[in-house]
Design a protein around this motif. Structure first.
Motif, short mmCIF file in Angstrom:
data_model
loop_
_atom_site.label_atom_id
_atom_site.label_comp_id
_atom_site.label_asym_id
_atom_site.label_seq_id
_atom_site.Cartn_x
_atom_site.Cartn_y
_atom_site.Cartn_z
N TYR A 21 0.83 -1.24 0.23
CA TYR A 21 -0.30 -0.04 -0.27
C TYR A 21 0.85 0.79 0.27
O TYR A 21 2.44 1.13 0.78
CB TYR A 21 -0.63 0.22 1.31
N ASP A 22 0.59 2.55 -0.81
CA ASP A 22 1.31 3.47 -0.92
C ASP A 22 0.29 4.53 0.14
O ASP A 22 -0.40 4.50 0.02
CB ASP A 22 1.44 3.74 -2.52
N PRO A 23 1.03 4.93 0.90
CA PRO A 23 0.63 6.06 2.61
C PRO A 23 0.43 6.86 1.68
O PRO A 23 -0.96 7.82 2.01
CB PRO A 23 1.15 5.65 3.54
N VAL A 24 1.23 7.76 0.99
CA VAL A 24 0.52 8.50 0.25
C VAL A 24 -0.07 8.69 -0.78
O VAL A 24 -0.70 10.06 -0.57
CB VAL A 24 2.39 8.99 -0.16
N GLU A 25 -0.31 7.71 -1.31
CA GLU A 25 -1.47 7.70 -2.09
C GLU A 25 -2.31 7.48 -1.17
O GLU A 25 -3.79 8.23 -1.69
CB GLU A 25 -1.32 6.77 -3.23
N VAL A 26 -2.98 6.86 -0.62
CA VAL A 26 -3.52 6.68 0.15
C VAL A 26 -4.01 8.24 0.98
O VAL A 26 -5.27 8.96 1.01
CB VAL A 26 -3.29 5.95 1.69
N TYR A 27 -3.15 9.24 1.36
CA TYR A 27 -4.04 10.25 2.33
C TYR A 27 -4.55 11.41 0.70
O TYR A 27 -4.98 12.51 1.10
CB TYR A 27 -2.63 11.09 2.61
N VAL A 28 -3.63 11.43 -0.40
CA VAL A 28 -3.67 12.22 -1.40
C VAL A 28 -4.90 12.08 -1.61
O VAL A 28 -6.02 12.95 -2.49
CB VAL A 28 -2.32 12.41 -2.39
N VAL A 29 -5.88 10.80 -1.73
CA VAL A 29 -7.14 10.57 -2.54
C VAL A 29 -8.41 10.24 -1.12
O VAL A 29 -9.51 10.78 -1.95
CB VAL A 29 -7.17 8.61 -2.67
N LEU A 30 -7.25 10.26 0.04
CA LEU A 30 -8.79 10.43 0.48
C LEU A 30 -9.23 11.99 0.97
O LEU A 30 -10.29 11.91 0.54
CB LEU A 30 -8.40 10.39 2.60
N PHE A 31 -7.99 13.14 0.70
CA PHE A 31 -8.26 14.79 0.86
C PHE A 31 -8.72 15.35 -0.18
O PHE A 31 -10.22 15.54 -0.63
CB PHE A 31 -7.05 15.21 2.05
N ASN A 32 -7.76 14.66 -1.39
CA ASN A 32 -8.57 15.57 -2.61
C ASN A 32 -9.13 15.06 -2.88
O ASN A 32 -10.19 14.92 -3.80
CB ASN A 32 -7.16 15.51 -3.51
N GLY A 33 -9.39 13.73 -2.94
CA GLY A 33 -11.17 12.89 -3.73
C GLY A 33 -12.37 13.54 -3.18
O GLY A 33 -13.07 13.93 -3.70
N ALA A 34 -11.73 14.10 -1.49
CA ALA A 34 -13.53 14.08 -0.94
C ALA A 34 -14.00 16.00 -1.28
O ALA A 34 -14.89 16.07 -1.28
CB ALA A 34 -13.06 13.67 0.11
N LEU A 35 -12.34 16.44 -1.71
CA LEU A 35 -12.78 17.95 -2.42
C LEU A 35 -12.79 17.99 -4.35
O LEU A 35 -13.35 19.29 -4.79
CB LEU A 35 -11.24 18.46 -2.08
N GLY A 36 -12.92 16.49 -5.44
CA GLY A 36 -13.42 16.58 -6.12
C GLY A 36 -12.00 16.41 -7.56
O GLY A 36 -12.01 16.98 -8.22
N TYR A 37 -10.95 16.06 -6.87
CA TYR A 37 -9.60 16.61 -6.73
C TYR A 37 -9.36 17.35 -7.84
O TYR A 37 -9.08 17.46 -8.67
CB TYR A 37 -10.10 15.06 -8.08
#
Length: 441
Positions: A78-94
């Motif tokens: 698992y890529d922890p950086v990708e996880v957090y990028v997707v968590l916050f960035n995805g919730a804001l619509g990328y």
């Protein structure tokens, strides 16, 4: 001789010195200081979550490493950086996503489905968070917001479905139906909240137990009613018919497929402002707050503590019922048996907000952000949903800890919220009683 208990404070000599040293920094923080502590807590929770994701990725099995540690070359699934990028960035619509429309691409718009999901959760959690906060301010632990939401949602759906044939179709009828349906939700939720309030006031029943039990009663009674009486014809799930489309709170600026409406969020903000004014600048709010801090002082000041308890729980239930109305009229368009756990999430939102109506908005947004981002992680990565729940819980736990310490500090009599706060309340209550006596004279 000193009194004991949460309302009167605790003898400081009874508190171990080590505990006092731990609690002291948190007991008397200003709003700005607590904000800084909360931001630091978010950073710390992300760091701890980073480690957890790494460890989980190390023990998991995969054919290709998703992330490789620099220098050592050790691989992780698992890529922890990708996880957090997707968590916050995805919730804001990328908005900042690489390879997606973002800040460098003007075609990105915040009014998209992903951000709409975050705002939808935020809107619903505003009402449930306010519901719990009202009860907390009155010294009551309302765990029954979920049941009050269920009853309010069902009352809204049935009222709108019954009233729709009586009005001509159109925007004007839609506004009337939305208002009537919301009022029905408030009445239904308020009634369900008044029951444990009356049991607490006049039978000394523990509101924690009664509200928990009434959650089950509400869910099962509503389920049976819809299953046996109000179920839509041909429906494969236990649900009512859809309310007319013109009677639903429609999206504005957002996609038609979105279950978020700016009007509902605006109503939530108005509710926050109104409740803050009610609690801080009206006689009812004074009665409610003094009863929550020190019931004996409130009684001395002329407050009818029992009636205030019933009123507080009724108001709390009514706000929870309005949350159910918004869920029906904005998100689902009908009542369904699979009601989300918005009432239980509202408890967390209220604690994060320090039981302050103004703080409910950012707390609800944070919670909505985490819920929306967690769904994106499930879609975009191979990280198990259980691990996503751990990351969400870590962030909420770390953010809530400063407020938790402050509450403990107040409980043991440390800071202005401890004995000093109670003394001030008692003094205010005494002055109110004196003024009342002079008026009667």
């Amino acid at each position: 001789m000193s009194d004991s208990g949460p309302g009167s404070g605790t003898d400081p000599d009874r508190v171990p010195s080590l505990a006092r040293r731990v609690l002291a920094p948190f007991a008397d923080r200003s709003v700005a200081e607590r904000l800084v502590i909360s931001l630091a807590a978010i950073v710390l929770s992300i760091a701890v979550g980073f480690v957890i994701v790494l460890v989980s990725g190390r023990v998991a099995e995969c054919t290709t490493a998703a992330w490789t540690m620099p220098v050592t070359g050790m691989g992780f699934c698992y890529d922890p950086v990708e996880v957090y990028v997707v968590l916050f960035n995805g919730a804001l619509g990328y908005p900042f996503a690489v390879g997606e429309p973002g800040l460098l691409n003007p075609t990105w718009s915040p009014f998209n489905l992903s951000f709409g999901l975050t705002l939808s959760e935020t809107t619903l959690l505003i009402f449930t968070g306010l519901s719990v906060a009202v009860a907390f301010r009155a010294g009551l632990f309302n765990i029954g917001t979920q049941g009050q939401l269920v009853v309010g949602a069902l009352a809204t759906a049935l009222t709108v479905l019954a009233a729709a044939p009586l009005l001509p179709e159109g925007p004007a009828a839609g506004v009337v139906l939305i208002l009537v349906g919301t009022a029905a939700g408030a009445v239904g939720g308020g009634f369900w909240g008044a029951i444990p309030g009356a049991l607490k006031a006049y039978a000394d029943a523990n509101e924690v137990i009664t509200t928990i039990m009434l959650n089950f009663v509400a869910a099962n009674v509503a389920y049976v009613l819809v299953l046996e009486v109000f179920r839509a014809e041909g429906s494969s799930v236990v649900a009512t018919r859809y309310v007319p489309e013109y009677a639903q709170i429609r999206p504005w600026l957002f996609s038609d497929s979105s279950d978020f409406a700016l009007v509902a969020l605006a109503a939530g903000v108005v509710c926050i402002a109104g409740l803050y004014y009610l609690l801080e600048h009206t006689p009812f709010g004074y009665d409610l707050r003094t009863s929550g801090v020190q019931a004996a002082a409130a009684e001395y000041g002329g407050v009818n503590a029992k009636l205030t308890t019933v009123r507080a729980m009724t108001l709390s239930g009514a706000i929870g019922g309005i949350g159910g109305s918004v869920w029906v009229l904005m998100s689902e368009g009908r009542w369904m048996a699979s009601v989300p756990d918005l009432g239980f999430d509202g408890i967390t939102v209220s604690i994060l907000a320090g039981n302050n109506p103004i703080g409910v908005l950012p707390a609800a947004f944070l919670f909505g952000l985490l819920k929306g981002g967690a769904l994106e992680i499930g879609f975009q990565t191979d990280v198990p949903t259980e691990l996503v729940g751990v990351l969400r819980g870590l962030i909420i736990l770390f953010v809530a800890m400063p407020e938790f310490f402050r509450m403990i500090g107040r409980f043991v009599g440390m800071g202005s919220g401890g004995t000093g706060g109670v003394a001030a309340t008692s003094s205010e209550a005494g002055e109110a009683a004196t003024e009342g006596g002079e008026t009667d004279a």
